[in-house]
Design a protein around this motif. Structure first.
Motif, PDB file in Angstrom:
ATOM      1  N   SER B  43       0.832  -1.204   0.000  1.00 17.68           N
ATOM      2  CA  SER B  43       0.000   0.000   0.000  1.00 17.68           C
ATOM      3  C   SER B  43       0.861   1.246   0.000  1.00 17.68           C
ATOM      4  CB  SER B  43      -0.914   0.020   1.230  1.00 17.68           C
ATOM      5  OG  SER B  43      -1.820  -1.051   1.176  1.00 17.68           O
ATOM      6  N   ASP B 158      -5.835  -0.979  -4.763  1.00 17.49           N
ATOM      7  CA  ASP B 158      -5.296  -1.473  -3.496  1.00 17.49           C
ATOM      8  C   ASP B 158      -6.251  -2.500  -2.896  1.00 17.49           C
ATOM      9  OD1 ASP B 158      -3.863  -1.944  -1.262  1.00 17.49           O
ATOM     10  OD2 ASP B 158      -3.917   0.094  -0.476  1.00 17.49           O
ATOM     11  N   GLU B 159      -5.952  -3.752  -3.094  1.00 13.28           N
ATOM     12  CA  GLU B 159      -6.767  -4.859  -2.593  1.00 13.28           C
ATOM     13  C   GLU B 159      -8.262  -4.602  -2.782  1.00 13.28           C
ATOM     14  OE1 GLU B 159      -5.477  -6.904   0.694  1.00 13.28           O
ATOM     15  OE2 GLU B 159      -3.447  -6.117   0.662  1.00 13.28           O
TER      16      GLU B 159
HETATM   17 MG    MG Z   1      -2.273  -2.683   2.285  1.00 12.95          MG
END
Ligand code: MG
Ligand code: ADP
Lengths: 273, 379
Positions: B43, B158-159
């Motif tokens: 991240s 991000d995910e």
């Molecule tokens: Mg993360």
């Protein structure tokens, strides 16, 4: 529920009920007195009026309550607006800044909360007088705002600490500058904090007496608390009219408070973090 | 020239170094997936590229422009967050059009962009709704739509699927791949889920502890992992790791111990491969699908401890007490075996674990791969 916790619950309810009665009884007496005649008010002070008469309200209105009401509304609205605007912006910057000095700024602002009004009354009077603001609505609206900012900044600060950062980051990616992030994303989503901050300060400023008495000596700029107080000497013969005036001064706030109490309680419960 | 280029990016928080010199590049239109365990800095790297974090040193360029110091909105990136990050006080259409509105584009242009994105994502019916009236999958679509309307040079994810349930996740994987083909956009996608990486990526970047372990196509990483970490991270169930030692060396033939009382395992090292030194502690790796009842090498005798019948295939876990593992994530002696069919193995049954010589991977003590296995091909 165990017997013990039930006993505690009953005890707590009893205390709170007694306290509520203690607070509400004077309000109740004030309202029913406003509907009575002068004679009835003294002979049967706690009984319900025999007939509901609005005569006292008419007389109260006639002796200047309407002017006080307008002054109160203007002063309260202006001071609350300044408080919300300044506190929310200050709290946002304090909550988001990573500069260590900002912690001290925050502490300094919160410390302002602890200064008693009485201790600064004289210098404050000189300040307002020197600025030529005596006997104007600004004479109290500005000090009210100054007095409301520390507490309201704390309120917003705790709220902003919990505010989801991703929303602000998404807005920055969407092209918002810092101020735009605040005004287009953060502030519109701060309803609960704004509501409770505004109500709390409105109640305080609407009822404030000492400063208003000090700064406003002319009848036409007075707010409700001082205005009605000024009538007591002049119209001591007409208690129902005074009670009607006080009822007019009290009821708007009670209504607003009832409507918004949910927000109010919720955001106060989050304080102290 | 690469479309996205990250060079020697270092990110420190105080004394904590989260990224220690990360470099990679992505071509235009490439779907690059970055995987790694939680906390390895994925991240942080994505946010550094987006401009939400200031990097300590290094540089980032997009489409040939150095954007290391640019404002987030001037970088030509759009980001899709794990928690959607939709503006709750705006409708779906307003959410998607917000960036264009901030940029003061004409109303008609905003509307056209929003309509087009909504059609691509099949959320046209929801344009007037507020986010709280949407399901998780729909919210994620809106978040992606918000990125599409901005027509960025690079999409950052991000995910984005980790808050969805398993069924929806595999559906969204397919949709994201379709979206990537349709838009032809450069995408950098972060996940801790190796399945997402394997299924969607043109290229995978494996990260570990603030460093890149390996970059390559999904099958490259699977067949030729550069380190033991990559071998363990890519592939499910995990590769089995056996603690071993170099027992003999003759030419390019190396003998590895397989526990007391068992003959050493002889492997032939290819010309380019680094030979270990006699007595070195090493790790032998073997994929669960390479273990079976027959094979050239009898690794150990074992007792079946768990049988997971998945229908099409069966996962058999067994305990070979004579062997130790070097894998902190599994127990000593426990082996995972993937049988590509239904199996009649029962709990407590004694089995022989066998495999072909070509199935073994050898890792040095520092984790680097010394010797590769050959991929298994089923006809
Ligand atoms: Mg993360
Ligand atoms: N603002 C911050 N301050 C200090 N440490 C941070 C901050 N943000 C992230 N970290 C640390 O950086 C490391 C990597 O975090 P992150 O990039 O979120 O990992 P990932 O996304 O791979 O799970 C973690 O150890 C995390 O604790």
């Amino acid at each position: 529920m165990t017997l013990r916790s039930r006993t505690v619950a009953i005890g707590l309810h009893a205390v709170v009920s007694l306290w509520t009665l203690f607070v509400l009884l004077p309000v109740f007496v004030m309202v029913i007195s406003a509907f009575k005649s002068q004679a009835e008010l003294f002979t049967r002070p706690l009984a319900l009026p025999k007939q509901f008469s609005f005569a006292a309200f008419e007389r109260a209105w006639g002796i200047g309550i309407s002017g006080f009401l307008v002054n109160s509304i203007l002063v309260t609205a202006l001071s609350v607006f300044i408080i919300i605007f300044a506190s929310s912006l200050a709290a946002y910057i304090l909550a988001r800044s990573e500069r260590p000095v900002m912690r001290w700024v925050y502490v300094a602002i919160v410390a302002g909360f602890a200064v008693p009004l009485q201790s600064v009354m004289v210098p404050l009077y000189q300040l307002v007088s020197g600025a030529g603001l005596l006997n104007s609505r600004l004479a109290i609206a500005l000090p009210y705002a100054a007095y409301g900012i520390p507490f309201t900044t704390m309120l917003f600060y705790t709220f902003f600490l919990e505010f989801p950062r991703e929303l602000e980051e998404a807005a920055r990616l969407d092209g918002c500058g810092r101020l735009e992030v605040f005004f287009r994303i953060v502030l519109p989503l701060s309803g609960p904090a704004i509501a409770s901050g505004a109500i709390f300060q409105a109640v305080f400023n609407w009822n404030e007496f000492i400063l208003a008495l000090l700064m406003l000596t002319k009848s036409d700029v007075r707010t409700l608390p001082v205005g009605i107080y000024g009538l007591t000497g002049q119209y001591s013969a007409d208690w129902p009219a005074l009670m009607a005036g006080l009822a007019i001064a009290t009821l708007p706030l009670i209504v607003i408070f009832l409507l918004a109490q949910r927000h109010f309680v919720r955001s106060l419960a989050g304080l102290g973090k | 020239m690469p479309h996205l280029e990250v060079r020697d990016v270092v990110k420190r928080y105080g004394t904590l170094t989260v990224l220690s010199g990360v470099s990679f590049a992505a071509e235009k239109g490439e779907f690059v997936v970055m995987v790694g365990p939680s906390g390895c800095g994925k991240s942080t790297l994505l946010r550094s590229i987006a401009g939400l974090e200031e990097i300590s040193s290094g540089s980032v360029s997009i489409a040939g422009h150095d954007i290391t110091a640019a404002e987030p909105s001037d970088r030509g990136v759009a980001m899709v967050f794990q928690n959607y990050a939709l503006y709750p006080h705006m409708t779906v259409a307003q959410n998607m059009g917000f960036a264009l509105k901030v940029a003061r584009r004409p109303k008609a242009e905003i509307e056209a962009a929003v309509t087009r994105a909504a059609e691509i994502l099949r959320i046209t019916d929801h344009l007037g709704k507020y986010p709280k009236a949407l399901s998780g999958g729909q919210k994620q679509r809106v978040a992606i739509g918000r990125a599409i309307t901005r027509a960025p040079e690079v999409f950052l994810f991000d995910e984005p699927l980790s808050n969805l349930d398993a069924a929806l996740r595999s559906q969204m994987r397919i949709e994201l791949s379709r979206l990537h083909r349709e838009l032809g956009a450069t995408m950098l996608y972060v996940t801790h889920d190796q399945t997402e990486a394997m299924t969607m990526a043109d290229r995978i970047i494996v990260m570990n502890g603030g460093n890149i372990e390996q970059i390559g196509s999904p099958l490259d990483l699977y067949n030729k992992p550069a380190t033991r970490f990559v071998a363990g991270f890519i592939g499910s169930p995990r590769m089995n790791f056996i603690a071993s030692r170099v027992m003999r060396l003759s030419g390019r033939s190396v003998g590895f111990s397989l526990g007391e009382g068992r003959p050493p395992l002889d492997l032939e090292f290819a010309p380019g491969e680094t030979l270990p030194i006699l007595g070195d502690a090493v790790t032998l790796g073997i994929r669960p699908e390479a273990l079976g009842d027959d094979g050239e090498v009898h690794i150990a005798d074992a007792e079946v401890t768990v049988v997971e019948a998945l229908g099409r295939e069966t996962l058999v876990y067994s305990d070979a007490r004579t062997l130790r593992t070097t894998d902190s994530e599994s127990l000593d002696g426990y082996f995972a075996q993937l049988v590509p069919s239904q199996s009649d193995k029962r709990l407590g049954q004694q089995i022989e674990l066998k495999a072909n010589r070509s199935a073994f991977v050898v890792f040095a003590a520092d984790g680097a791969t010394l010797h590769d296995a050959s991929p298994i091909h089923h006809k």
